[in-house]
Design an enzyme around this catalytic site. Structure first.
Site, PDB file in Angstrom:
ATOM      1  N   HIS A  54       0.841  -1.207   0.000  1.00 37.98           N
ATOM      2  CA  HIS A  54       0.000   0.000   0.000  1.00 37.98           C
ATOM      3  C   HIS A  54       0.873   1.253   0.000  1.00 37.98           C
ATOM      4  O   HIS A  54       0.680   2.167  -0.817  1.00 37.98           O
ATOM      5  CB  HIS A  54      -0.896  -0.046   1.237  1.00 37.98           C
ATOM      6  CG  HIS A  54      -1.765   1.154   1.431  1.00 37.98           C
ATOM      7  ND1 HIS A  54      -3.135   1.133   1.250  1.00 37.98           N
ATOM      8  CD2 HIS A  54      -1.475   2.435   1.823  1.00 37.98           C
ATOM      9  CE1 HIS A  54      -3.639   2.329   1.505  1.00 37.98           C
ATOM     10  NE2 HIS A  54      -2.645   3.132   1.855  1.00 37.98           N
ATOM     11  N   GLU A  55       1.834   1.286   0.911  1.00 35.88           N
ATOM     12  CA  GLU A  55       2.696   2.462   1.010  1.00 35.88           C
ATOM     13  C   GLU A  55       3.674   2.547  -0.170  1.00 35.88           C
ATOM     14  O   GLU A  55       4.011   3.639  -0.625  1.00 35.88           O
ATOM     15  CB  GLU A  55       3.470   2.444   2.333  1.00 35.88           C
ATOM     16  CG  GLU A  55       2.586   2.372   3.579  1.00 35.88           C
ATOM     17  CD  GLU A  55       1.527   3.461   3.631  1.00 35.88           C
ATOM     18  OE1 GLU A  55       1.688   4.499   2.963  1.00 35.88           O
ATOM     19  OE2 GLU A  55       0.525   3.268   4.339  1.00 35.88           O
ATOM     20  N   HIS A  58       1.948   4.296  -3.005  1.00 38.20           N
ATOM     21  CA  HIS A  58       1.992   5.754  -2.828  1.00 38.20           C
ATOM     22  C   HIS A  58       3.358   6.296  -3.272  1.00 38.20           C
ATOM     23  O   HIS A  58       3.438   7.275  -4.022  1.00 38.20           O
ATOM     24  CB  HIS A  58       1.783   6.125  -1.360  1.00 38.20           C
ATOM     25  CG  HIS A  58       0.377   5.996  -0.869  1.00 38.20           C
ATOM     26  ND1 HIS A  58      -0.703   6.532  -1.537  1.00 38.20           N
ATOM     27  CD2 HIS A  58      -0.127   5.423   0.252  1.00 38.20           C
ATOM     28  CE1 HIS A  58      -1.809   6.285  -0.851  1.00 38.20           C
ATOM     29  NE2 HIS A  58      -1.490   5.607   0.235  1.00 38.20           N
TER      30      HIS A  58
END
Length: 262
Positions: A54-55, A58
């Site tokens: 998820h990170e 980003h």
């Protein structure tokens, strides 16, 4: 752009992935002396892996949008220890899972937004994280919606169902337009300067506020009805998910219904 060394996968992440794989093998083969503990390790490990991805989404999107400082911060190595707030990024999300069976990633990577031009790019950076949870949910539920469960042990099927629930809840909650969550980050570039300034002080409390609201029984029921509706559309029965959660919380003892029903 980031160099090869700045993008090399961290041994920490590889270690987490290895523990997850071994635990998953233990659940599949029923080899573990404590099958509930194996389910706990497998789901927790897979959840942390999804948090890292998820990170990473980003960070990778920010890098290609103009923030060339991302690589030097270590965000492209998938090392959770490199995140700006390890407590918010890893510890709290795992506690949320243990306490309420809710998947909710926290804030993590620091992006130098001043390096990025264009509102669409800012929105895409924020959306990249929860879109990763959507993809993860599709992967977890693939055996269900592909009708490929023949030969899959019930314990592993249930663990996958619970893991899918975490990914669906993470995607839905993160897309909420609440300050501090990715959904607000998607719409923030399109808001006026005065609105953004007025919202800024409350952004750090958005995550906690959402979790607190989910403790209200009426809101919790509505939210999980929506989550289970999504899972049903993907072929995942609620019984399997609940039994996966039951196995995950091995310290509470196994439910006789799950033991009988598989």
């Amino acid at each position: 752009m980031a160099g090869a060394a700045q993008q090399r996968i961290s041994p920490v992440f590889l270690g987490i992935a290895a523990v997850t794989a071994v635990a998953g093998w233990g659940v599949w083969t029923d080899f573990a002396a404590q099958p509930g503990f194996a389910t706990f390790l497998f789901v927790t490990g897979a959840w942390v892996v999804s948090l890292c991805l998820h990170e990473y989404a980003h960070a990778r999107t920010a890098l290609h949008s103009g923030d060339i400082s991302i690589g030097a911060k270590g965000y492209l190595t998938l090392n959770p220890l490199k995140y700006t707030h390890a407590l918010l990024s890893i510890v709290l999300p795992v506690l949320f899972v243990i306490m309420g069976g809710i998947g909710l990633p926290g804030g993590a990577v620091f992006i130098e937004r001043g390096r990025i031009r264009g509102r669409w790019r800012h929105s895409l950076i924020s959306a990249a994280g929860p879109l990763t949870n959507v993809l993860f949910a599709l992967v977890c539920t693939a055996p269900f919606w592909l009708h490929a469960l023949d030969g899959v042990p019930p314990a592993f099927r249930n663990a996958l169902g619970f893991l899918a629930l975490l990914q669906v809840t993470a995607a839905i909650l993160n897309f909420l337009p609440v300050p501090g969550l990715d959904g607000y980050g998607v719409i923030e570039p399109w808001l006026s300067y005065s609105v953004r300034r007025s919202v800024e002080p409350i952004a750090p409390f958005g995550l906690i506020a959402v979790f607190a609201l989910l403790w209200i029984p009426e809101l919790n029921a509505v939210f999980f009805d929506a989550v289970y509706a999504v899972l049903r559309s993907l072929g995942v029965h609620r019984f399997w998910v609940d039994c996966g959660l039951d196995a995950y919380r091995f310290w509470q003892g196994a439910s006789p219904v799950c033991a009988i029903g598989g």
